[in-house]
Design a protein around this motif. Structure first.
Motif, PDB file in Angstrom:
ATOM      1  N   LEU A 145       0.837  -1.208   0.000  1.00  0.00           N
ATOM      2  CA  LEU A 145       0.000   0.000   0.000  1.00  0.00           C
ATOM      3  C   LEU A 145       0.873   1.259   0.000  1.00  0.00           C
ATOM      4  N   GLY A 156      -6.822   8.113   1.815  1.00  0.00           N
ATOM      5  CA  GLY A 156      -7.572   6.886   2.088  1.00  0.00           C
ATOM      6  C   GLY A 156      -6.635   5.707   2.318  1.00  0.00           C
ATOM      7  N   LEU A 157      -5.584   5.610   1.500  1.00  0.00           N
ATOM      8  CA  LEU A 157      -4.597   4.540   1.692  1.00  0.00           C
ATOM      9  C   LEU A 157      -3.901   4.695   3.039  1.00  0.00           C
ATOM     10  N   ALA A 212      -5.212   5.967   5.689  1.00  0.00           N
ATOM     11  CA  ALA A 212      -6.180   5.566   6.714  1.00  0.00           C
ATOM     12  C   ALA A 212      -6.202   4.041   6.860  1.00  0.00           C
ATOM     13  N   ILE A 213      -6.175   3.333   5.707  1.00  0.00           N
ATOM     14  CA  ILE A 213      -6.180   1.863   5.747  1.00  0.00           C
ATOM     15  C   ILE A 213      -4.907   1.349   6.433  1.00  0.00           C
ATOM     16  N   LYS A 214      -3.758   1.921   6.048  1.00  0.00           N
ATOM     17  CA  LYS A 214      -2.482   1.493   6.642  1.00  0.00           C
ATOM     18  C   LYS A 214      -2.477   1.761   8.151  1.00  0.00           C
ATOM     19  N   GLN A 258      -4.993   2.009  10.168  1.00  0.00           N
ATOM     20  CA  GLN A 258      -5.904   1.118  10.897  1.00  0.00           C
ATOM     21  C   GLN A 258      -5.320  -0.296  11.017  1.00  0.00           C
ATOM     22  N   LEU A 259      -4.584  -0.732   9.993  1.00  0.00           N
ATOM     23  CA  LEU A 259      -3.923  -2.053  10.076  1.00  0.00           C
ATOM     24  C   LEU A 259      -2.889  -2.054  11.194  1.00  0.00           C
ATOM     25  N   SER A 296      -8.030   5.230  16.678  1.00  0.00           N
ATOM     26  CA  SER A 296      -8.633   5.263  15.331  1.00  0.00           C
ATOM     27  C   SER A 296      -9.301   6.614  15.093  1.00  0.00           C
TER      28      SER A 296
END
Lengths: 202, 81
Positions: free
Chosen positions: B14, B36-37, B39-41, B43-44, B64
């Motif tokens: 990512l 957005g990427l 945010a995903i990273k 959260q992981l 979060s």
């Protein structure tokens, strides 16, 4: 046929497994939340400054080495993975494996620091400093502030490694390892927000 | 392969994707994609490295919430400019 005591003991154990577990000391988590608040303020300030002077930020972003930012992000994520493995290793009772993963995590911090310094040397050699532009002020201020957290994280990881080698942690009690790991992941998490702001969005 | 190793590889992929998108592509939607990427990273990392997925909910919501608030503000401030 199990006795009443055995049934109660099994139920206590099962409810302990269901209970939600905070990795590390509560005090460390208050510290982490305080750090996140400061970094958040800094990032939102940066966004306002960029909105006010978009051209200055676009020109400034072209003066820094974007590839170094990418490599350093990959290094920090890898270090975070190493430290997460250290916690898992300790839970399996592997103190030796735990201290090796922790040292690997600290090593990733050292690699990060070397690359960050080479970025600074290159930029300062090219005549840029905090006063060159609003972009450069935020670039130097924010990344150096973050770098100090990487250095503190490395000191914490090395301290935890030494305690791990002295046999002070066990599969049942390794709160110190979890606290150190949580701090290190916070340093990684903050960088994941800083990375697009400085190195990706031009 | 262990779950943690998969998470790590997804995070690397990512990161490279976001960097390439930022440097090769152009468009009004690009900040949305890149943030957005992130945010995903984030959260992981929060769920699997910090292990907040199974921590007391207040701590997961706090961290979060920090991630989404900061990235959201950055996006909104950038879009309003």
């Amino acid at each position: 046929m199990s006795t009443y005591q055995e049934v109660v003991a099994a139920e206590i154990e099962a409810s302990a497994r269901r209970a939600r577990h905070l990795p590390g000391d509560l005090a460390m988590w208050f510290f982490i939340l305080a750090e996140l608040a400061v970094f958040g303020l800094l990032f939102v300030s940066l966004a306002f400054a960029r909105a006010a002077e978009p051209q200055v930020f676009a020109d400034g972003a072209r003066t820094i080495h974007a590839g170094a930012g990418l490599v350093n992000t990959l290094i920090l994520l890898t270090g975070s993975y190493f430290v997460a493995r250290a916690v898992k290793a300790m839970r399996g009772g592997g103190a030796d494996a735990c201290s090796r993963w922790l040292l690997a995590g600290a090593g990733s911090g050292a690699a990060y620091t070397v690359i960050k310094f080479s970025e600074y040397v290159q930029l300062i050699g090219a005549g840029y400093n905090l006063r060159s532009s609003t972009f450069h002020f935020f670039y130097f201020f924010t990344t150096f502030f973050h770098l100090m957290h990487v250095l503190l994280g490395m000191i914490i990881l090395i301290a935890v490694t030494l305690r791990c080698r002295r046999g002070l942690y066990s599969a049942a009690d390794h709160r110190g390892v979890e606290s150190g790991a949580s701090y290190w992941h916070m340093v990684d998490l903050v960088w994941l927000v800083l990375f697009p702001l400085v190195y990706v969005l031009l | 392969m262990k779950k943690l190793a998969w998470i790590w590889l997804v995070l690397l992929a990512l990161t490279i994707s976001a960097w390439l998108a930022g440097h090769r592509l152009d468009g009004a939607w690009l900040p949305l994609l890149v943030l957005g990427l992130a945010a995903i990273k984030g959260q992981l990392v929060i769920d699997h490295f910090m292990e907040l997925k199974h921590a007391p909910r207040l701590f997961r919501y706090a961290v979060s919430g920090w991630l989404l608030t900061v990235l959201g503000l950055v996006g909104v401030i950038g879009a309003a400019a």
